[in-house]
Scaffold this active site. Structure first.
Site, mmCIF file in Angstrom:
data_model
loop_
_atom_site.group_PDB
_atom_site.id
_atom_site.type_symbol
_atom_site.label_atom_id
_atom_site.label_comp_id
_atom_site.label_asym_id
_atom_site.label_seq_id
_atom_site.Cartn_x
_atom_site.Cartn_y
_atom_site.Cartn_z
ATOM 1 C CG ASP A 169 -2.013 1.082 1.098
ATOM 2 O OD1 ASP A 169 -1.716 2.179 0.569
ATOM 3 O OD2 ASP A 169 -3.148 0.835 1.526
ATOM 4 N NE ARG A 229 -15.741 -1.148 -5.300
ATOM 5 C CZ ARG A 229 -17.061 -1.040 -5.143
ATOM 6 N NH1 ARG A 229 -17.657 -1.538 -4.072
ATOM 7 N NH2 ARG A 229 -17.789 -0.447 -6.073
ATOM 8 C CG ASP A 253 -18.447 -11.104 -2.049
ATOM 9 O OD1 ASP A 253 -19.409 -11.877 -2.218
ATOM 10 O OD2 ASP A 253 -18.559 -9.983 -1.492
ATOM 11 C CD GLU A 258 -20.408 -7.062 -8.376
ATOM 12 O OE1 GLU A 258 -21.359 -6.503 -7.769
ATOM 13 O OE2 GLU A 258 -19.300 -7.274 -7.864
ATOM 14 C CG HIS A 277 -20.945 -7.246 -4.128
ATOM 15 N ND1 HIS A 277 -20.632 -6.327 -5.100
ATOM 16 C CD2 HIS A 277 -20.452 -6.729 -2.976
ATOM 17 C CE1 HIS A 277 -19.996 -5.292 -4.561
ATOM 18 N NE2 HIS A 277 -19.878 -5.517 -3.275
ATOM 19 C CB ALA A 280 -21.546 -4.945 2.774
#
Length: 528
Positions: A169, A229, A253, A258, A277, A280
């Protein structure tokens, strides 16, 4: 005020809006002209990933103050266009962090132990015990691409399960990575060392397709997990690398398209686990993101800083009460300074002295810029003011000092056009009484409200009487007067609060007197 909700969110969030007194309109199937019509009179808009908030949508939404994304990803929102239109874009990054991290851990176990594959075969009547030899996570290396909130949570959870963690990162410090048990490395060694690679970077032009054939070759013998993502991993390449045995397996996921198309090569391999997905999709996460988004909508519509604004200054909720009174002072000082300066503004300096210098003042500075640019008839607010300054080549500087000679806290705004400058300083009296206390060094203690006239004149007997007479002659009532001078007989400056607009004829009559240096009519609080 109206808040339009175009993607389903938990009722808890809608309840927050209704309890705050806002009209809530839901339209989960809106698109095209219907969406443009519905958003035209909305002050707030809540979306998830289903609604595309484009330039066209923002152009249609003249009254829109904020777009709230009930979740983390905002690639369906044109943030640059929102900024140009002065619309805040905010997300809810905390609400589903735990849920997404837990799903990532679940996917790691699922792919390491072939849980879905074994489940399906057993449901079909096969006892395939000898066909599945699992991999333990303990002692293996986890590679994390994107050490944001979810990436950090995943790192901490799997570190606690005995994995070594390396992370890539470029926007996080080594110190922060070390605190969560991760070793910060470049992308190539992250891929080479990882037994399990977990993707948590946002989707941007720089990250789209960043994990392709060459990167997957570096992960040889490992597993890839993506609960971040879609679009970051090149899916055709991933399917091919699982097919040829370069990778042991993958668990995804999220996808570039999509719902996942029926002809996706990812569906052809037993060693690729896919879920629709669900990262969440927990009851707690859905309530958390809904209420967090709604609270940010309320904050924006009530003129308060938005905690998770992506294109506007934000401030910690606990700190806001300490700086809130100075927001209006800074904006007012900017308005007065801009209207007193004759010519194009080239530089703006905002200075903080005393106690206010210890605070996070980014939002205050943005408000000062709003004040500077507003009299120039630009469509401006605290969201787009910094961008307007950049677009117009206006240099902006911010400075702080703990020293304040006469006041506990002082905010100063200086505008410069290259040759001339004007400085206006403001503070609070008795903790809550805003005052303009200096204009270009003249101590005036003026009440910053409504309509004002600032005059410069020679310090001679009869000048103030002349000004009062001319104002009265033209029907302008003086509500207050604040006078200062350099020296006896030198130059004086006076600020008048007036009840109505000063006609050009009154200003011309005053300027005919040789004792009057200049007369400036100033409007505040949106009045004219």
């Amino acid at each position: 005020m109206k808040v339009l909700v175009t993607d389903p969110v938990a009722d808890a969030g809608l309840d927050v809006l209704r309890e705050a007194g806002y009209e809530v309109e839901t339209g989960y199937e809106l698109e095209g002209d219907d969406l443009l019509e519905a958003v035209a009179d909305a002050q707030g808009l809540i979306v998830r990933s289903g609604t595309e908030v484009t330039e066209e949508v923002l152009e249609a939404a003249d009254e829109l103050v904020i777009v709230g994304r009930a979740g983390i990803g905002v690639d369906n929102i044109d943030i640059d266009a929102a900024t140009d239109h002065g619309v805040i874009v905010a997300n809810a990054p905390e609400g589903n962090v735990r849920a997404a991290a837990e799903h990532t851990v679940a996917m790691a176990f699922a792919i390491a132990r072939s849980i879905p594959q074994a489940h399906i075969r057993l449901k079909d009547g096969e006892w395939a015990k000898s066909d599945y030899l699992g991999t333990e996570l303990n002692g293996k290396t986890l590679g994390v691409v994107g050490l944001g909130r979810v990436g950090q949570e995943v790192a901490k959870k799997l570190d606690a399960l005995g994995m070594d963690v390396v992370a890539f990162d470029p926007y996080i410090s080594e110190e922060r990575a070390e605190r969560i048990g991760a070793e910060l490395v470049d992308l190539e060694p992250c891929l080479e060392r990882a037994d399990f690679l977990s993707i948590h970077t946002p989707l941007t032009p720089e990250t789209e397709g960043m994990i392709g054939p060459e990167e997957l070759d570096l992960l040889e013998g490992g597993y890839l997990i993506n609960v971040g993502r879609g679009g970051i991993v090149q899916e055709d390449a991933l399917a091919a690398k699982v097919e040829d045995g370069t990778l042991e397996g993958a668990a995804l996921d999220v996808f570039a398209e999509e719902p996942l198309p029926a002809d996706s090569p990812l569906l052809d391999h037993d060693d690729v686990i896919v879920t629709p997905h669900l990262g969440a999709s927990t009851e707690a996460a859905q309530e958390n993101v809904a209420t967090s988004t709604a609270e940010q909508i309320v904050a924006a519509l009530e003129g308060e800083p938005v905690a998770n604004a992506l294109n506007a200054p934000s401030i910690d909720e606990s700190a806001f009460p300490r700086v809130e009174p100075y927001v209006d002072i800074a904006e007012t000082a900017g308005k007065v300074a801009a209207q007193l300066l004759d010519g194009r503004i080239e530089e703006v300096e905002v200075t903080y002295e005393g106690d206010i210098a210890d605070e996070d003042v980014e939002f205050v500075t943005a408000s000062a810029l709003k004040g500077v640019f507003e009299p120039l008839e630009w469509q401006v607010n605290a969201v787009n003011a910094p961008q307007i300054a950049e677009d117009r080549g206006v240099d902006v500087t911010e400075s702080k000092t703990r020293q304040a000679e006469d006041f506990q806290s002082l905010v100063s705004v200086t505008v410069t056009n290259g040759d001339d400058s004007v400085t206006v300083e403001g503070t609070l009296f008795a903790g809550d009484d805003p005052r303009i206390v200096r204009v270009d060094g003249y101590r005036v203690d003026a009440i910053p409200h409504g309509k004002m006239v600032v005059t410069r004149n020679t310090d001679e007997p009869g000048v103030i009487g002349l000004i009062g007479s001319v104002m009265g002659k033209h029907g302008v009532n003086i509500a207050g007067m604040f006078n200062a001078r350099e020296t006896i007989g030198g130059e004086a400056l006076t600020v008048y609060n007036v009840d109505s607009e000063v006609p050009d004829a009154a200003k011309a009559e005053l300027n005919e007197d040789e004792r009057i240096i200049d007369v400036d009519y100033i409007t505040l609080n949106g009045q004219s």
